[in-house]
Design an enzyme around this catalytic site. Structure first.
Site, PDB file in Angstrom:
ATOM      1  N   CYS A   1       0.756  -1.288   0.035  1.00 45.87           N
ATOM      2  CA  CYS A   1      -0.002  -0.098  -0.121  1.00 45.87           C
ATOM      3  C   CYS A   1       0.860   0.992   0.077  1.00 45.87           C
ATOM      4  CB  CYS A   1      -1.157  -0.028   1.298  1.00 45.87           C
ATOM      5  SG  CYS A   1       0.018  -0.157   2.684  1.00 45.87           S
TER       6      CYS A   1
ATOM      7  N   ALA B   1       3.572   1.727   2.811  1.00 45.28           N
ATOM      8  CA  ALA B   1       4.566   0.859   2.851  1.00 45.28           C
ATOM      9  C   ALA B   1       5.372   1.744   1.839  1.00 45.28           C
ATOM     10  CB  ALA B   1       4.160  -0.585   2.023  1.00 45.28           C
TER      11      ALA B   1
ATOM     12  N   ARG C   1      12.646  -4.045   5.986  1.00 43.01           N
ATOM     13  CA  ARG C   1      13.260  -3.583   4.666  1.00 43.01           C
ATOM     14  C   ARG C   1      14.874  -3.657   5.286  1.00 43.01           C
ATOM     15  NH1 ARG C   1      12.081  -2.026  -0.263  1.00 43.01           N
ATOM     16  NH2 ARG C   1      13.318  -0.283  -0.214  1.00 43.01           N
TER      17      ARG C   1
ATOM     18  N   HIS D   1       5.467   6.834  -2.736  1.00 44.74           N
ATOM     19  CA  HIS D   1       6.520   7.203  -3.144  1.00 44.74           C
ATOM     20  C   HIS D   1       6.380   8.800  -3.527  1.00 44.74           C
ATOM     21  CE1 HIS D   1       7.486   3.066  -4.810  1.00 44.74           C
ATOM     22  NE2 HIS D   1       7.878   2.954  -3.468  1.00 44.74           N
TER      23      HIS D   1
END
Lengths: 546, 461
Positions: free
Chosen positions: A55, A58, A89, A187
């Site tokens: 999503c 994230a 991550r 992003h």
């Protein structure tokens, strides 16, 4: 075996009609005779299809903001979102002052039912107070999760008030999970926030060194960025900021002074790259430090950009030295890998980047794709004007920046820029499709059903994707390589990274465990030499038992 | 390591730092995987589903299948009904499970999607089933989610169809590993009791390598068995937090009496589990189990000096750590800090049930210690900084504290992301207790060996 239109049709026929119509547009068989092939991408996920996507939260907190080490990243929401993005991550970081590295902390407002009912703004403000008092970070981010937008918590105002109260940079990101259709929206939201609130806030007016660069879209997974920086430093570059692997608020706020921005992951950071060019006149260069040839080409392109003879010479020297070191190490691995095939399905950039490295080991990519890339990552940036925004992504705001009155300057003369653009990918990315071989499959938002079908037909020797689908090929007896987290190994970038990658891939091919899958009793008949007698109704073994 | 955690403890009220819990839906997904031929479905935006699948996959190192409604902003504002209906249609058409088990997220819960009506109006193929549980992430923890989905199984499936209850027992094992479910089933089998275990993830998340991928592995509780649970004579809920609600629901719906027991970790809790079966079915404890128990106690006596008096900090999920705390007091250890992230009470009821239970175990053992529900690892670390411990027991996240403070560390609970095999082997039953004992002993003795001067380095310990 390759996949032709007929086979593809047969695979898609198993879908309900509506699903088939949609999926058909997301799958291509590469054919260079057909001219530019259009793919549909960045559209909503089909419910129930078993996607690999995540999503916007994230994409924003997990990918772009999370690696910034000297900032505390507060997640405003119930506990899960913060918890699952806590150290999962592998964006490595090291600080000179260990008291300014917060990456092993998971900070969440842990919203409860009462916060949903009465609003969570007060709790968020208290969390900021707690964080400032306990951690004294250089800056704080606040990331929104699904319910925050619905209940109407105004996190921007909370951030502004806290900023006034505590006198540090505190910013909010409205990256609710339902925004856009994938990580990609996150992003974009993160890029806007960093550009608006952090980049350019530093005092520096001049680059601190002769060749000052930023590395954009590099998250230092398994130490990738450190390996790239090692080589860049040896050549003579000064890295001002990495966005955002091992990145820091302190470096990022002065990112405006770089003379060149390198873009590794186009998808996640191209917004900042473009905005830096508009605002400060800094061009960006598409680089790829995955694979030896790609690394060399990127280094040469950088040298060409600066155009300095000494730098060009030094670049060649370093390349030669690095090659001397790694080529003998690679030899045994190449022998193991030669002639094999792979799938390369990763988020929004590695699906492309790793194909070169695989190729250098003798492994051909027969299927590649992205979870959440856009058409320009497949087809090249020239298609951007033709991309129609749809209802699901219209609500991700575009940030429009203007040239900075004091700080904008052309880094190189305009004519030379135009000359260079013909030779090197300045402010340009050609996309993945150009480098794919004819007959290979390009799939956007690959789902589980298609994964199984494509594996069944193409029988790859290694499957490269993420954790959710890693153990599926394993069960089928096919090795898999996680290209998100590198199976806890790395670095894979740069020269030495290529050796690590070759070692890891070879290891997964030749590990003896694959030979044990079939138990010996499945190969050997139970009653050796006595079958005929049994079939006549007299079984000596049974007789023995009596 | 964790250099930013100060020794000085300040009151905090803004939320969690380094939680010792996660959110409901992952527990519901895990429970749903314990039904044979079942597809778990996450009704929310797709990030949750991916995170939950990833996390379970990392713990089990096995494929974790689940689908999602993939909410967009439009659905988030106007409701996710169309997304759920499309999902149901697509999942049955493409992945053909026998049953879909739908859970919710904070998104669909905040919107207020009415799942039962949506299921009713969905196209469900003949002979197929869709069940659901509401699992709002802003209540409780992943344990609550497991409990809610297990309760959902009862609500949708269990039926009382016989006049006389059958001589069989329902066992709800709680949020434990497949290895534990196997061990609990093994004990029930050895007792000669006919039983129905649900959910049961053995054979699903510890599936063997065969060269073939099965989307729906051999394991999992059969739908018919969960149905038939309504005809059982008794339900044993192992663990208050994960299992009691489903047992109570079964009692309400099908009049199956229920007993809530501790998760059978350690001597006392395992004894209690077997004694309950013994009494309910008038079956004597078989010699093999008595032998196992005797072996365990033999080891405890032989090695008591490895553990006795050691200060231990335990964190994790409430059912597991309550029983674990009891077990380590039986070894003569001192569990001085016992902490769970899961809230320690019932919704709308008293909140200090967990603390009281731990305190009573500690009191019986004569140990002075802190117990905390809704706590976090930041707090646990600060306690340890102020008064150190000799051993830390908990999930993988504890390794940071263990390293920062140089404490021997035993991995137990969920999730364990950095070691393998543990999901296959039990910590429950007498055999599981032996395994725990070995892990504790190894951790402590490895440290003694590491720290010993050459002249103090022992051959026999």
């Amino acid at each position: 075996m390759a996949i032709d239109d007929k086979t593809l049709e047969a695979i898609l026929n198993e879908f309900p009609a509506k699903v088939k119509r949609s999926r058909k547009k997301h799958i291509l068989i590469k054919n260079s005779d057909a001219g530019p092939q259009e793919i549909e991408a960045n559209t909503r996920t089909i419910p129930g299809i078993m996607t690999n996507r995540g999503c916007a939260f994230a994409g924003c907190k997990g990918v772009v903001l999370g690696p910034l080490k000297d900032m505390v990243h507060i997640v405003h929401g119930p506990i899960g979102c913060a918890y699952y993005s806590w150290m999962t991550r592998r964006n490595k970081a090291k600080s000179e002052d260990p008291k300014k590295n917060f990456l092993s902390y998971c900070v969440s407002t842990d919203m409860q039912e009462s916060d949903i009912v009465f609003g969570g703004e007060k709790k968020l403000a208290r969390m900021i107070d707690d964080v400032v008092e306990i951690f004294n970070p250089n800056a704080i981010t606040i990331s929104a999760t699904c319910p925050v937008g619905l209940i109407g918590d105004d996190i921007n105002t909370v951030a502004r008030l806290a900023r006034e109260k505590h006198g540090i940079n505190i910013t909010a990101y409205t990256c609710e999970g339902y925004k856009g259709v994938s990580q990609s929206a996150g992003h974009h939201i993160a890029n806007n926030g960093l550009m608006e609130n952090i980049i350019g806030q530093g005092e520096l007016e001049e680059p601190p060194a002769k060749y000052t660069i930023n590395i954009l879209g590099e998250y230092n997974i398994g130490g990738d960025s450190w390996e790239v920086e090692r080589v860049l430093k040896e050549i003579g570059y000064h890295v001002q900021a990495v966005m955002t692997g091992n990145g820091s608020y302190e470096d990022l706020k002065n990112a405006h002074i770089a003379q060149l921005n390198l873009v590794q992951c186009h998808r996640s950071i191209n917004y900042i790259a473009s905005m830096l060019e508009t605002k400060y006149g800094t061009p960006w260069l598409k680089v790829n430090f995955i694979g030896i040839r790609a690394t060399i080409e990127s280094l040469r392109n950088m040298a060409q950009y600066f155009g300095d003879e000494a730098l060009i010479k030094k670049t060649e020297e370093v390349i030669e030295k690095e090659l001397m070191e790694i080529e003998p190490q690679l030899e045994p691995y190449k022998k193991i890998c030669q002639g094999k095939t792979t799938f390369c399905f990763v988020g929004g950039s590695r699906g492309h980047h790793y194909q070169g490295l695989y190729g250098e080991l003798g492994i051909k990519t027969v299927l590649a794709g992205y979870e959440f890339a856009h058409r320009d990552d497949y087809e090249g940036r020239e298609v951007i004007p033709n991309i129609k925004p749809d209802a699901d992504s219209k609500n991700i705001p575009d940030l429009h920046v203007l040239p900075d009155e004091n700080r904008y300057r052309l880094k190189i003369p305009a004519e030379r820029m135009e000359e260079l653009k013909k030779k090197i990918p300045l402010s340009y990315y050609a996309g993945m499709n150009t480098t794919m071989q004819d007959g290979s499959i390009i799939v956007d938002d690959l789902n589980h059903y298609e994964t199984e079908e494509f594996i069944r037909i193409l029988k790859p020797d290694i499957f490269s994707s993420g954790i959710k689908d890693k153990y599926i090929p394993h069960k089928m007896g096919i090795p898999s390589k996680q290209l998100h987290n590198y199976d806890y190994s790395g670095p894979y970038a740069g020269f030495r990274g290529a050796v690590n990658f070759a070692r890891d891939v070879s290891m997964s091919f030749i590990t003896p465990a694959w030979n044990f899958i079939v138990p010996p009793w499945k190969d050997k008949p139970l009653l050796e030499g006595s079958i005929e007698q049994c079939s006549e109704g007299v079984c000596p073994v049974d007789d023995d038992k009596k | 390591m964790l250099d930013c955690t100060p020794k000085e403890i300040k009151e905090r009220s803004g939320g969690m730092i380094n939680p010792a819990k996660t959110c409901q839906p992952i527990g519901a997904m895990y429970a749903a995987l314990g039904i044979h031929n079942c597809m778990p479905h996450s009704h929310g935006s797709q990030g949750c589903c991916s995170y939950h699948r990833m996390h379970l996959t990392r713990h089990f190192r096995d494929p974790v299948m689940a689908t999602t409604s993939s909410f967009t902003e439009g659905a988030s504002v106007f409701g996710g009904g169309a997304n759920l209906k499309t999902s149901i249609k697509n999942v049955f058409a493409i992945y053909n499970p026998d049953i879909m088990a739908v859970h919710t997220t904070c998104l669909s819960e905040t919107i207020g999607d009415d799942i039962p009506s949506l299921i009713k109006s969905a196209e469900i193929p003949e002979g197929k089933l869709v069940i659901h549980a509401n699992t709002p992430s802003y209540q409780g923890s992943h344990i609550t989610g497991f409990s809610n989905m297990t309760k959902g199984m009862v609500s949708y499936l269990s039926e009382a169809t016989t006049d006389v209850k059958k001589e069989q027992v329902n066992i709800i094992p709680g949020f434990v590993n497949p290895g534990d479910m196997r061990e609990i089933k093994k004990m029930a089998q050895m007792m000669g009791a006919k039983f129905i275990m649900f959910p049961d993830t053995s054979g699903v998340l510890d599936s063997p390598m065969t060269g073939q991928f099965n989307m729906y592995p051999r394991g999992g509780a059969r739908v018919e068995a969960i149905r038939d649970a309504g005809n059982s004579k008794l339900t044993l809920a192992l663990g208050t937090y994960a299992s009691a609600d489903a047992a109570i629901q079964l009692e309400r719906k099908c009049r199956v009496p229920s007993l809530t027991l501790k998760t059978p970790i350690g001597v006392k809790a395992t004894d209690e589990f077997l004694m309950t079966l013994r009494q309910a079915f008038a079956r004597e404890i078989p010699g093999e189990l008595e032998e196992e128990r005797g072996q365990l106690v033999d080891i405890m006596v032989d090695t008591h000096y490895h553990f006795y008096g050691k200060r231990v900090a335990i964190f994790g999920d409430p059912d597991i750590i309550i029983a674990l705390t009891e077990f380590v007091t039986g070894l003569g250890m001192k569990p001085v800090y016992v902490l769970t992230g899961t809230p320690g009470g019932t919704i709308g009821g008293p909140q200090d049930i967990f603390e009281k239970e731990i305190k009573s175990i500690l009191e019986q053992a004569g140990v002075q210690g802190k117990a905390k529900a809704s706590g976090d690892l930041f707090q646990l670390h600060q306690w340890i900084k102020n008064e150190p411990v000799d051993l830390l027991m908990g999930n993988t996240y504890g390794k940071y504290i263990a390293r920062a403070e140089d404490i021997p560390f035993v991995r137990v609970g969920f999730p364990i992301l950095d070691r393998s095999v543990q999901t296959y082997l039990p910590i429950t039953g007498y055999r599981g207790a032996m395994r725990l004992l070995e892990m504790i002993s190894n951790a402590l003795l490895d440290r003694v060996d590491r720290d010993a001067a050459d002249e103090d380095f022992e051959l026999v310990m």
